[in-house]
Design a protein around this motif. Structure first.
Motif, short mmCIF file in Angstrom:
data_model
loop_
_atom_site.label_atom_id
_atom_site.label_comp_id
_atom_site.label_asym_id
_atom_site.label_seq_id
_atom_site.Cartn_x
_atom_site.Cartn_y
_atom_site.Cartn_z
N THR A 1 0.83 -1.20 0.00
CA THR A 1 0.00 0.00 0.00
C THR A 1 0.87 1.25 0.00
OG1 THR A 1 -0.10 -0.13 2.43
CG2 THR A 1 -1.93 -1.09 1.20
N TYR A 2 1.99 1.22 0.75
CA TYR A 2 2.85 2.40 0.85
C TYR A 2 3.41 2.80 -0.51
CZ TYR A 2 2.90 0.02 5.39
OH TYR A 2 2.54 -0.65 6.51
N GLY B 1 -1.54 5.62 8.42
CA GLY B 1 -0.33 4.96 7.94
C GLY B 1 -0.46 4.37 6.55
N VAL B 2 -1.59 4.63 5.86
CA VAL B 2 -1.86 4.10 4.52
C VAL B 2 -1.65 2.58 4.52
CG1 VAL B 2 -1.48 4.45 2.05
CG2 VAL B 2 -0.91 6.26 3.63
N SER B 3 -2.32 1.91 5.45
CA SER B 3 -2.11 0.47 5.61
C SER B 3 -3.19 -0.38 4.97
CB SER B 3 -2.01 0.12 7.10
OG SER B 3 -3.20 0.51 7.77
N HIS B 4 -4.21 0.26 4.35
CA HIS B 4 -5.26 -0.53 3.71
C HIS B 4 -5.63 0.12 2.38
CE1 HIS B 4 -8.37 -3.61 3.73
NE2 HIS B 4 -9.19 -2.72 3.22
N PRO C 1 -11.26 5.30 8.01
CA PRO C 1 -10.71 6.65 7.83
C PRO C 1 -10.01 6.78 6.47
CG PRO C 1 -10.12 5.77 9.98
CD PRO C 1 -10.69 4.64 9.21
N PHE C 2 -10.51 7.67 5.64
CA PHE C 2 -10.00 7.85 4.27
C PHE C 2 -8.66 8.56 4.33
CE2 PHE C 2 -9.82 10.05 0.15
CZ PHE C 2 -10.11 9.01 -0.70
N ALA C 3 -7.65 8.03 3.58
CA ALA C 3 -6.31 8.61 3.61
C ALA C 3 -5.89 9.20 2.27
CB ALA C 3 -5.27 7.57 4.03
N GLY C 4 -6.60 8.86 1.18
CA GLY C 4 -6.23 9.39 -0.12
C GLY C 4 -6.60 8.44 -1.23
N ALA C 5 -6.41 8.88 -2.47
CA ALA C 5 -6.76 8.06 -3.62
C ALA C 5 -5.76 8.33 -4.75
CB ALA C 5 -8.17 8.35 -4.09
N THR C 6 -5.58 7.30 -5.59
CA THR C 6 -4.65 7.38 -6.72
C THR C 6 -5.33 6.81 -7.96
OG1 THR C 6 -2.63 7.26 -5.40
CG2 THR C 6 -2.50 6.44 -7.65
N ARG C 7 -5.16 7.50 -9.07
CA ARG C 7 -5.64 6.97 -10.36
C ARG C 7 -4.42 6.41 -11.10
NH1 ARG C 7 -9.56 10.87 -12.79
NH2 ARG C 7 -10.73 9.90 -11.09
N VAL C 8 -4.48 5.15 -11.40
CA VAL C 8 -3.35 4.48 -12.07
C VAL C 8 -3.21 5.03 -13.47
CG1 VAL C 8 -2.42 2.27 -12.82
CG2 VAL C 8 -3.66 2.43 -10.65
N VAL C 9 -2.00 5.48 -13.83
CA VAL C 9 -1.77 6.06 -15.17
C VAL C 9 -0.60 5.36 -15.83
CG1 VAL C 9 -2.72 8.31 -14.60
CG2 VAL C 9 -0.30 7.85 -14.13
#
Length: 303
Positions: free
Chosen positions: A237-238, A263-266, A295-303
């Protein structure tokens, strides 16, 4: 139980990362050893050739060159041979220099192999530490689970059945988006393929450290889903949160990776309508769930 599962998942991600690094170190170590072995073979051949040349020189030597010239019946031919011998000596000197360079390179490779071996040993020790942590947390969670009543266990795992039902129920349980709707709303074909893969794995068991095809941990599911779409993602995840373009929660599209906890663990795969598919923990299989349940930590769009 939630706390124990979160702690186990943190350790699982560290385990996955250490395993990835240990695997790379093992591959580098094997490559260095193979290259050192090949160069040693070439060195042995070069040494053998030098030894043969040195023996021939010894057998032909012993008389001072000026005396050989005086005694020669054909001084012109002798001088030609002497010039040829000088060229041979020059080639031999170059051969000796090459052997010395090969020796230095082999020692460099052996030194690099020693460094990689130390790195591998360290990573293997880290693997053992994280494995112990995961095992202890999950064992404690299982003990707690065994003390729950039947109705409490049903409440804990009930959402998993809802996730499985939603594969064919369209916008039924939890207001979930169907696989075809999610794929249609994805930003590109790769995201659509990853979403379709995730839907196909609903109900698969959670197994820590697993990357499919029949069982997954959270980052393993994400990696496998995008691998099916021809996209290589990091293992943890990290690292996955940095594998694309960050997007705000308000702009999420199906296929985006959604991350949780400080900690962006999930991680899960967003499928639309505030829902994601994720591998939660050993008490529940791969399922659909609302992204606001953690608890929401962020999001990424795969490019």
């Amino acid at each position: 139980m939630d706390r124990l599962y979160r702690e186990a998942e943190v350790a699982t991600e560290k385990y996955d990362g250490a395993k990835e690094q240990a695997d790379r170190a093992a591959r580098r170590l094997n490559a260095l050893r193979d290259e050192a072995a090949r160069r040693t073979d070439r060195l042995d051949s070069a040494r053998e050739a030098l030894g043969s040349a040195a023996a021939a020189q010894y057998r032909g030597g012993g008389i001072d060159p000026s005396v050989q010239l005086l005694l020669s019946s054909d001084p012109g031919r002798y001088l030609d041979n002497a010039a040829f011998a000088e060229r041979v000596d020059s080639r031999q000197a170059a051969a000796v220099a090459r052997v010395r360079a090969q020796l230095r390179e082999i020692e460099r490779l052996r030194g690099a192999a020693r460094v990689e071996l130390a790195s591998l040993t360290s990573k293997q020790a880290e693997l053992r530490r994280q494995k112990r942590t995961v095992t202890e947390k999950l064992s404690e969670a299982r003990r707690l689970l065994s003390r729950l009543t039947g109705s409490q266990r049903a409440e804990l795992t009930g959402a998993a059945g809802a996730g499985r039902t939603s594969r064919s129920a369209g916008r039924g349980v939890l207001g979930a988006v169907s696989a075809s709707e999610a794929a249609a709303e994805a930003p590109d074909g790769r995201a659509a393929a990853a979403v379709a893969y995730a839907y196909g794995k609903l109900g698969s068991p959670y197994v820590w450290g697993a990357t499919g095809p029949d069982a997954f941990d959270c980052s393993g599911l994400v990696q496998a889903a995008y691998h099916s779409a021809g996209v290589s993602l990091p293992r943890t995840t990290y690292a996955q949160i940095g594998a694309g373009r960050r997007v705000p929660r308000s702009a999420l599209l199906p296929g985006d990776l959604v991350f949780f906890y400080s900690g962006v663990s999930h991680v899960g795969i967003y499928v639309g309508n505030g829902q994601m598919i994720h591998a939660p923990n050993p008490s529940a299989p791969v399922r659909l769930a609302p992204i606001d349940e953690m608890p929401f930590a962020g999001a990424t769009r795969v490019v």
